[in-house]
Design an enzyme around this catalytic site. Sequence first.
Site, PDB file in Angstrom:
ATOM      1  N   HIS A 179     -16.364   3.191   9.300  1.00 60.69           N
ATOM      2  CA  HIS A 179     -17.337   3.276   8.212  1.00 60.69           C
ATOM      3  C   HIS A 179     -18.715   3.605   8.778  1.00 60.69           C
ATOM      4  O   HIS A 179     -19.078   3.140   9.861  1.00 60.69           O
ATOM      5  CB  HIS A 179     -17.384   1.962   7.428  1.00 60.69           C
ATOM      6  CG  HIS A 179     -18.213   2.061   6.184  1.00 60.69           C
ATOM      7  ND1 HIS A 179     -19.574   1.938   6.209  1.00 60.69           N
ATOM      8  CD2 HIS A 179     -17.868   2.320   4.896  1.00 60.69           C
ATOM      9  CE1 HIS A 179     -20.042   2.104   4.972  1.00 60.69           C
ATOM     10  NE2 HIS A 179     -19.022   2.333   4.169  1.00 60.69           N
TER      11      HIS A 179
ATOM     12  N   SER B 188     -21.794   6.699  -3.345  1.00 53.92           N
ATOM     13  CA  SER B 188     -22.376   6.620  -4.680  1.00 53.92           C
ATOM     14  C   SER B 188     -21.431   7.029  -5.809  1.00 53.92           C
ATOM     15  O   SER B 188     -21.856   7.607  -6.808  1.00 53.92           O
ATOM     16  CB  SER B 188     -23.676   7.433  -4.745  1.00 53.92           C
ATOM     17  OG  SER B 188     -24.627   6.890  -3.839  1.00 53.92           O
TER      18      SER B 188
ATOM     19  N   GLY C  54     -24.729   4.574  -0.883  1.00 53.98           N
ATOM     20  CA  GLY C  54     -25.708   3.621  -1.416  1.00 53.98           C
ATOM     21  C   GLY C  54     -27.027   4.251  -1.834  1.00 53.98           C
ATOM     22  O   GLY C  54     -28.014   3.551  -2.027  1.00 53.98           O
TER      23      GLY C  54
ATOM     24  N   ASN D 182     -15.065  -1.609  -1.585  1.00 53.20           N
ATOM     25  CA  ASN D 182     -15.667  -2.120  -0.352  1.00 53.20           C
ATOM     26  C   ASN D 182     -16.847  -3.017  -0.730  1.00 53.20           C
ATOM     27  O   ASN D 182     -17.924  -2.531  -1.051  1.00 53.20           O
ATOM     28  CB  ASN D 182     -16.125  -0.928   0.513  1.00 53.20           C
ATOM     29  CG  ASN D 182     -16.826  -1.366   1.784  1.00 53.20           C
ATOM     30  OD1 ASN D 182     -16.786  -2.543   2.148  1.00 53.20           O
ATOM     31  ND2 ASN D 182     -17.464  -0.430   2.469  1.00 53.20           N
ATOM     32  N   TRP D 183     -16.606  -4.329  -0.673  1.00 50.45           N
ATOM     33  CA  TRP D 183     -17.641  -5.260  -1.124  1.00 50.45           C
ATOM     34  C   TRP D 183     -18.709  -5.506  -0.060  1.00 50.45           C
ATOM     35  O   TRP D 183     -19.693  -6.218  -0.317  1.00 50.45           O
ATOM     36  CB  TRP D 183     -16.993  -6.590  -1.559  1.00 50.45           C
ATOM     37  CG  TRP D 183     -16.154  -6.438  -2.804  1.00 50.45           C
ATOM     38  CD1 TRP D 183     -16.256  -5.431  -3.716  1.00 50.45           C
ATOM     39  CD2 TRP D 183     -15.116  -7.303  -3.262  1.00 50.45           C
ATOM     40  NE1 TRP D 183     -15.336  -5.621  -4.718  1.00 50.45           N
ATOM     41  CE2 TRP D 183     -14.621  -6.763  -4.466  1.00 50.45           C
ATOM     42  CE3 TRP D 183     -14.539  -8.482  -2.778  1.00 50.45           C
ATOM     43  CZ2 TRP D 183     -13.583  -7.356  -5.189  1.00 50.45           C
ATOM     44  CZ3 TRP D 183     -13.517  -9.078  -3.501  1.00 50.45           C
ATOM     45  CH2 TRP D 183     -13.048  -8.527  -4.692  1.00 50.45           C
ATOM     46  N   LYS D 184     -18.508  -4.966   1.128  1.00 51.74           N
ATOM     47  CA  LYS D 184     -19.493  -5.097   2.221  1.00 51.74           C
ATOM     48  C   LYS D 184     -19.891  -6.566   2.423  1.00 51.74           C
ATOM     49  O   LYS D 184     -19.079  -7.456   2.181  1.00 51.74           O
ATOM     50  CB  LYS D 184     -20.694  -4.189   1.950  1.00 51.74           C
ATOM     51  CG  LYS D 184     -20.264  -2.750   1.659  1.00 51.74           C
ATOM     52  CD  LYS D 184     -21.391  -1.765   1.673  1.00 51.74           C
ATOM     53  CE  LYS D 184     -20.841  -0.383   1.340  1.00 51.74           C
ATOM     54  NZ  LYS D 184     -21.813   0.670   1.463  1.00 51.74           N
TER      55      LYS D 184
ATOM     56  N   GLY E  98     -18.479   1.427  -3.039  1.00 52.02           N
ATOM     57  CA  GLY E  98     -19.269   0.296  -2.561  1.00 52.02           C
ATOM     58  C   GLY E  98     -19.932  -0.408  -3.726  1.00 52.02           C
ATOM     59  O   GLY E  98     -19.317  -1.210  -4.439  1.00 52.02           O
ATOM     60  N   GLY E  99     -21.209  -0.080  -3.969  1.00 50.96           N
ATOM     61  CA  GLY E  99     -22.024  -0.741  -4.992  1.00 50.96           C
ATOM     62  C   GLY E  99     -21.318  -0.977  -6.327  1.00 50.96           C
ATOM     63  O   GLY E  99     -21.315  -2.102  -6.842  1.00 50.96           O
TER      64      GLY E  99
ATOM     65  N   GLU F  38     -21.594   2.489   8.206  1.00 51.20           N
ATOM     66  CA  GLU F  38     -22.447   1.350   8.594  1.00 51.20           C
ATOM     67  C   GLU F  38     -22.017   0.777   9.936  1.00 51.20           C
ATOM     68  O   GLU F  38     -22.848   0.304  10.714  1.00 51.20           O
ATOM     69  CB  GLU F  38     -22.434   0.290   7.478  1.00 51.20           C
ATOM     70  CG  GLU F  38     -23.287   0.739   6.300  1.00 51.20           C
ATOM     71  CD  GLU F  38     -22.731   0.394   4.937  1.00 51.20           C
ATOM     72  OE1 GLU F  38     -21.944  -0.555   4.828  1.00 51.20           O
ATOM     73  OE2 GLU F  38     -23.090   1.106   3.968  1.00 51.20           O
TER      74      GLU F  38
ATOM     75  N   GLU G  81     -17.015  10.300   3.555  1.00 47.94           N
ATOM     76  CA  GLU G  81     -18.243   9.721   3.014  1.00 47.94           C
ATOM     77  C   GLU G  81     -19.452  10.338   3.705  1.00 47.94           C
ATOM     78  O   GLU G  81     -19.766   9.980   4.845  1.00 47.94           O
ATOM     79  CB  GLU G  81     -18.266   8.206   3.251  1.00 47.94           C
ATOM     80  CG  GLU G  81     -17.154   7.455   2.553  1.00 47.94           C
ATOM     81  CD  GLU G  81     -17.500   5.974   2.383  1.00 47.94           C
ATOM     82  OE1 GLU G  81     -17.490   5.504   1.258  1.00 47.94           O
ATOM     83  OE2 GLU G  81     -17.802   5.312   3.383  1.00 47.94           O
TER      84      GLU G  81
HETATM   85  P1  PGA Z   1     -21.576   3.201  -2.195  1.00 41.83           P
HETATM   86  O1  PGA Z   1     -20.821   2.811  -0.835  1.00 41.83           O
HETATM   87  O2  PGA Z   1     -20.502   3.416  -3.232  1.00 41.83           O
HETATM   88  O3  PGA Z   1     -22.431   2.007  -2.516  1.00 41.83           O
HETATM   89  O4  PGA Z   1     -22.342   4.430  -1.924  1.00 41.83           O
HETATM   90  C1  PGA Z   1     -19.656   3.467  -0.454  1.00 41.83           C
HETATM   91  C2  PGA Z   1     -19.196   2.965   0.891  1.00 41.83           C
HETATM   92  O5  PGA Z   1     -20.042   2.618   1.718  1.00 41.83           O
HETATM   93  O6  PGA Z   1     -18.001   2.906   1.166  1.00 41.83           O
END
Ligand code: PGA
Length: 259
Positions: A102, A222, A183, A10-12, A243-244, A104, A177
């Site tokens: 998600h 994370s 994050g 997930n590159w956001k 994500g990250g 966010e 999640e």
């Molecule tokens: P993260 O994000 O790996 O940076 O914690 C995961 C996500 O939001 O899907």
Amino acid sequence: MKNNYLIAANWKQNGTKKSLSNLAKGIIQTAQNKKITNSIILLPPSIYIENISTLLKQKTLRNKKISLGAQNISPYMDGAFTGEISANMLKDYNCKYILIGHSERRHVFLEKNKEIAAKVKLAIDSKLSVIFCVGETITERNKKQTKRAIAQQLKIGLSSTVNLIKKNTARLVIAYEPVWAIGTGRTAKSKDIEDVHIFIRKTLSIILGNKSKSIKILYGGSVNEANASSILKLENVDGALVGGASLNTKKFIEICSSI
Ligand code: PGA
């Protein structure tokens, strides 16, 4: 026995056309060189979906194990919905998966369970597969309401699609999640991950019946190259939503090949 993990990147809202093309190429080529057999899903920002879709079609980069998805979808069919992107538009560029629910989207853009359910329905009706995210906030966790929150997210989110999913369970992937783990560099404890994944498995079987056993449940929050292998080994963990660490070819490939 788990044999095919699903690892989603997930590159956001990160990167540029150039940096994400390089990232995608790096991931695809290294996955090929390392003969990674786990399935990979790339979730670029929507404006770059066409670009990544074109890359994935190139002869030297084509790989059945790597597919494309979108981070969001309009809850409506085509029409007067300024700024939205429809299921058909995403299908035009070979998107197979849609990330819905998600944290966010829920917490920054205030999407509620009902709107999320509409997106799930539209995506499944349009023959797309859904990566449906659930997870508790830190307040819910502290109040020991994790399972209650997740049960509600699953129940309402899947409410209008139960029959369609029953017909084809491959249309649904769940991602657990914990909101406080996204994050932050904090991952849930192994015991807690296993516990929640078993709970999700049970809840799915109540909502969808026996066939739900084949639905993949990913963990996210994370996940990185150092903790991936111990998380992926856990019971009922069928993959990861990253994500990250998915913004770095080396780290992401290490996650994909950690099991
Ligand atoms: P993260 O994000 O790996 O940076 O914690 C995961 C996500 O939001 O899907």
